[in-house]
Design a protein around this motif. Structure first.
Motif, PDB file in Angstrom:
ATOM      1  N   ARG A  91      80.135  46.952  66.610  1.00  0.00           N
ATOM      2  CA  ARG A  91      81.534  46.483  66.015  1.00  0.00           C
ATOM      3  C   ARG A  91      81.966  47.601  65.144  1.00  0.00           C
ATOM      4  O   ARG A  91      81.426  48.006  64.173  1.00  0.00           O
ATOM      5  CB  ARG A  91      81.317  45.069  65.231  1.00  0.00           C
ATOM      6  CG  ARG A  91      80.967  44.084  66.399  1.00  0.00           C
ATOM      7  CD  ARG A  91      80.731  42.436  65.749  1.00  0.00           C
ATOM      8  NE  ARG A  91      80.444  41.929  66.920  1.00  0.00           N
ATOM      9  CZ  ARG A  91      81.422  41.150  67.619  1.00  0.00           C
ATOM     10  NH1 ARG A  91      82.608  41.468  67.295  1.00  0.00           N
ATOM     11  NH2 ARG A  91      80.848  40.156  68.563  1.00  0.00           N
ATOM     12  N   VAL A  96      87.339  46.805  66.783  1.00  0.00           N
ATOM     13  CA  VAL A  96      86.951  47.226  68.007  1.00  0.00           C
ATOM     14  C   VAL A  96      85.399  47.205  68.412  1.00  0.00           C
ATOM     15  O   VAL A  96      84.565  47.170  67.294  1.00  0.00           O
ATOM     16  CB  VAL A  96      86.934  48.796  67.655  1.00  0.00           C
ATOM     17  CG1 VAL A  96      86.348  49.614  69.207  1.00  0.00           C
ATOM     18  CG2 VAL A  96      88.325  49.303  67.821  1.00  0.00           C
ATOM     19  N   TRP A  98      82.505  47.843  71.025  1.00  0.00           N
ATOM     20  CA  TRP A  98      82.114  48.992  72.017  1.00  0.00           C
ATOM     21  C   TRP A  98      80.671  49.113  72.172  1.00  0.00           C
ATOM     22  O   TRP A  98      79.699  48.557  71.685  1.00  0.00           O
ATOM     23  CB  TRP A  98      82.568  50.271  71.436  1.00  0.00           C
ATOM     24  CG  TRP A  98      81.786  50.751  70.362  1.00  0.00           C
ATOM     25  CD1 TRP A  98      82.254  50.348  69.180  1.00  0.00           C
ATOM     26  CD2 TRP A  98      80.819  51.622  70.372  1.00  0.00           C
ATOM     27  NE1 TRP A  98      81.401  51.328  68.162  1.00  0.00           N
ATOM     28  CE2 TRP A  98      80.500  52.014  68.886  1.00  0.00           C
ATOM     29  CE3 TRP A  98      79.877  52.361  71.123  1.00  0.00           C
ATOM     30  CZ2 TRP A  98      79.433  52.979  68.515  1.00  0.00           C
ATOM     31  CZ3 TRP A  98      78.878  53.161  70.877  1.00  0.00           C
ATOM     32  CH2 TRP A  98      78.670  53.404  69.445  1.00  0.00           C
ATOM     33  N   THR A  99      80.258  49.663  73.543  1.00  0.00           N
ATOM     34  CA  THR A  99      79.001  49.822  73.911  1.00  0.00           C
ATOM     35  C   THR A  99      78.954  50.965  74.892  1.00  0.00           C
ATOM     36  O   THR A  99      79.880  51.279  75.326  1.00  0.00           O
ATOM     37  CB  THR A  99      78.465  48.538  74.654  1.00  0.00           C
ATOM     38  OG1 THR A  99      76.896  48.654  74.820  1.00  0.00           O
ATOM     39  CG2 THR A  99      78.877  48.231  75.999  1.00  0.00           C
ATOM     40  N   ILE A 126      82.950  42.367  76.743  1.00  0.00           N
ATOM     41  CA  ILE A 126      83.230  43.278  75.804  1.00  0.00           C
ATOM     42  C   ILE A 126      84.361  42.793  75.120  1.00  0.00           C
ATOM     43  O   ILE A 126      84.793  42.624  73.878  1.00  0.00           O
ATOM     44  CB  ILE A 126      83.402  44.768  76.228  1.00  0.00           C
ATOM     45  CG1 ILE A 126      82.034  45.307  76.548  1.00  0.00           C
ATOM     46  CG2 ILE A 126      83.980  45.663  75.053  1.00  0.00           C
ATOM     47  CD1 ILE A 126      80.951  45.174  75.285  1.00  0.00           C
ATOM     48  N   THR A 130      85.505  40.404  71.139  1.00  0.00           N
ATOM     49  CA  THR A 130      86.365  40.619  70.175  1.00  0.00           C
ATOM     50  C   THR A 130      86.712  39.313  69.577  1.00  0.00           C
ATOM     51  O   THR A 130      87.288  39.239  68.486  1.00  0.00           O
ATOM     52  CB  THR A 130      87.592  41.258  70.518  1.00  0.00           C
ATOM     53  OG1 THR A 130      88.227  40.672  71.495  1.00  0.00           O
ATOM     54  CG2 THR A 130      87.389  42.652  71.317  1.00  0.00           C
ATOM     55  N   ARG A 157      80.932  54.310  78.764  1.00  0.00           N
ATOM     56  CA  ARG A 157      81.321  53.477  77.552  1.00  0.00           C
ATOM     57  C   ARG A 157      82.493  52.411  77.745  1.00  0.00           C
ATOM     58  O   ARG A 157      83.301  52.644  78.575  1.00  0.00           O
ATOM     59  CB  ARG A 157      82.023  54.489  76.628  1.00  0.00           C
ATOM     60  CG  ARG A 157      82.377  53.867  75.187  1.00  0.00           C
ATOM     61  CD  ARG A 157      82.833  55.122  74.227  1.00  0.00           C
ATOM     62  NE  ARG A 157      83.783  54.430  73.171  1.00  0.00           N
ATOM     63  CZ  ARG A 157      83.392  54.483  71.818  1.00  0.00           C
ATOM     64  NH1 ARG A 157      82.056  54.941  71.938  1.00  0.00           N
ATOM     65  NH2 ARG A 157      83.718  53.962  71.014  1.00  0.00           N
ATOM     66  N   GLU A 159      84.844  49.738  75.771  1.00  0.00           N
ATOM     67  CA  GLU A 159      85.529  49.250  74.542  1.00  0.00           C
ATOM     68  C   GLU A 159      86.493  48.311  74.527  1.00  0.00           C
ATOM     69  O   GLU A 159      87.383  48.376  75.466  1.00  0.00           O
ATOM     70  CB  GLU A 159      85.696  50.290  73.486  1.00  0.00           C
ATOM     71  CG  GLU A 159      86.735  51.492  74.300  1.00  0.00           C
ATOM     72  CD  GLU A 159      86.778  52.873  73.482  1.00  0.00           C
ATOM     73  OE1 GLU A 159      86.882  52.826  72.380  1.00  0.00           O
ATOM     74  OE2 GLU A 159      87.040  53.898  74.322  1.00  0.00           O
ATOM     75  N   TRP A 161      89.699  45.732  71.952  1.00  0.00           N
ATOM     76  CA  TRP A 161      90.165  45.522  70.770  1.00  0.00           C
ATOM     77  C   TRP A 161      91.149  44.419  70.723  1.00  0.00           C
ATOM     78  O   TRP A 161      91.569  44.170  71.785  1.00  0.00           O
ATOM     79  CB  TRP A 161      90.855  46.837  70.251  1.00  0.00           C
ATOM     80  CG  TRP A 161      91.995  47.369  71.049  1.00  0.00           C
ATOM     81  CD1 TRP A 161      93.105  47.040  71.274  1.00  0.00           C
ATOM     82  CD2 TRP A 161      91.686  48.248  72.130  1.00  0.00           C
ATOM     83  NE1 TRP A 161      93.689  47.892  71.986  1.00  0.00           N
ATOM     84  CE2 TRP A 161      92.783  48.514  72.809  1.00  0.00           C
ATOM     85  CE3 TRP A 161      90.355  48.959  72.478  1.00  0.00           C
ATOM     86  CZ2 TRP A 161      93.072  49.437  73.888  1.00  0.00           C
ATOM     87  CZ3 TRP A 161      90.594  49.857  73.868  1.00  0.00           C
ATOM     88  CH2 TRP A 161      91.805  50.067  74.209  1.00  0.00           C
ATOM     89  N   GLY A 174      90.989  46.452  76.681  1.00  0.00           N
ATOM     90  CA  GLY A 174      89.760  47.560  76.668  1.00  0.00           C
ATOM     91  C   GLY A 174      89.899  48.300  77.795  1.00  0.00           C
ATOM     92  O   GLY A 174      90.900  48.317  78.681  1.00  0.00           O
TER      93      GLY A 174
END
Lengths: 198, 198
Positions: A91, A96, A98-99, A126, A130, A157, A159, A161, A174
């Motif tokens: 976080r 945001v 993300w992983t 993901i 949020t 990746r 991500e 938001w 995302g």
């Protein structure tokens, strides 16, 4: 959901890691019938041993007596679930989430590429994260995915938001990216129920 | 995609079935540390045996020399992929594609319920199947999912049909139902490339 992978029972996590390696080897082996039969015998022994005591239902509905988080069995983030990659969820600033995860042969759709539905699974989780609050998960209302190009197997990746919040609804956006840029974008509405939805 | 589960190598399919049982037992076992360690030893032996000869990449990109369909490693329908349920895909009148599958503990998201992302995986595949032609797969352009209510773990039916076709684009609709009715609806646009997209 917490930032860890959801396991406090130390013996189960290495077990799941071994099964993840086994899934990959099961898909990719070119061993002959005799070797495959011998491996199957080992696997069936392990199933019998582990089945000496099984919880009656899925992991999430059992009585949590040993401190293992309810998410330990989750298909996406459960440390005990061999199907889960499982990613570490970060976080960042501004809400945001993300992983970075490596998606290997087990997640294949088109040859050499991640299945579009697995991209959806990753993004659902993901984007949903949020809106999650500790002990108060959010449920997906709608999710829209736009596939820009194929996502090659390997490191990706993901991500997300928060775009805006309206009452119980969190509007999240995302994307998944690889080293060449965006492969999939997503928008979703996630509902935080006031009570228990189920 | 074909109507079978994508495997012509008879020794690999029972292997994957054993690993599916192992995944379930790994998530649901309540065995003690000693038993878990013994099972892990069996699993690690099986990994070592199967790894004596591994294809270098994922299943889909290998050189198909033995008649196994390219979809055998697919995360959704691959008979060799232990993550895949794998469903039998039926094709009915009017271009309807449907399947009935049991989604167990391995696919859990909210306690006792299928992960919303797994519903997306199932629907992506079933909607996409309406646009597939033999040897000419369709790729997901966009996919929109509406979650009507939680999908309980267990037997579900997924079905999809073609809404309309415009050039290379197939507009498909579909849904997941349980014994109580619809849980998720979906709309998607699937692209049939004129050449090979990858």
């Amino acid at each position: 959901m917490t930032a860890n992978n959801g396991s406090d029972a130390p013996e189960y996590e290495p077990l799941a890691q071994s099964v993840r390696r086994l899934i990959d080897a099961t898909i990719r082996t070119e061993a002959g019938a005799g070797t495959v039969a011998a491996a199957k015998t080992h696997i069936d022994c392990a199933v019998e041993q582990l089945s000496e005591s099984l919880m009656p239902g899925s992991f999430g509905v059992r009585d949590p007596v040993d401190g293992q988080p309810v998410t330990s069995g989750n298909v996406m983030i459960g440390a005990r679930n061999p199907v889960a990659p499982p990613p570490t969820i970060h976080r960042g600033a501004g809400g945001v989430v993300w992983t970075e995860i490596t998606l290997g042969a087990a997640y294949e759709g088109p040859p050499g590429h991640v299945h579009g539905g697995v991209c959806a699974l990753v993004l659902d989780h993901i984007l949903g994260a949020t809106a999650h609050e500790p002990g108060r998960p959010a449920y997906t209302g709608t999710l829209t995915l736009r596939y820009v190009r194929g996502t090659p197997l390997g490191l990706v990746r993901a991500e997300a938001w928060v775009d805006r919040v309206e009452g119980v609804k969190t509007f999240a956006k995302g994307q998944i990216t690889d080293s060449q840029g965006i492969t999939v974008t997503a928008e979703g509405v996630f509902i935080t129920p006031r009570g228990d939805r189920h």
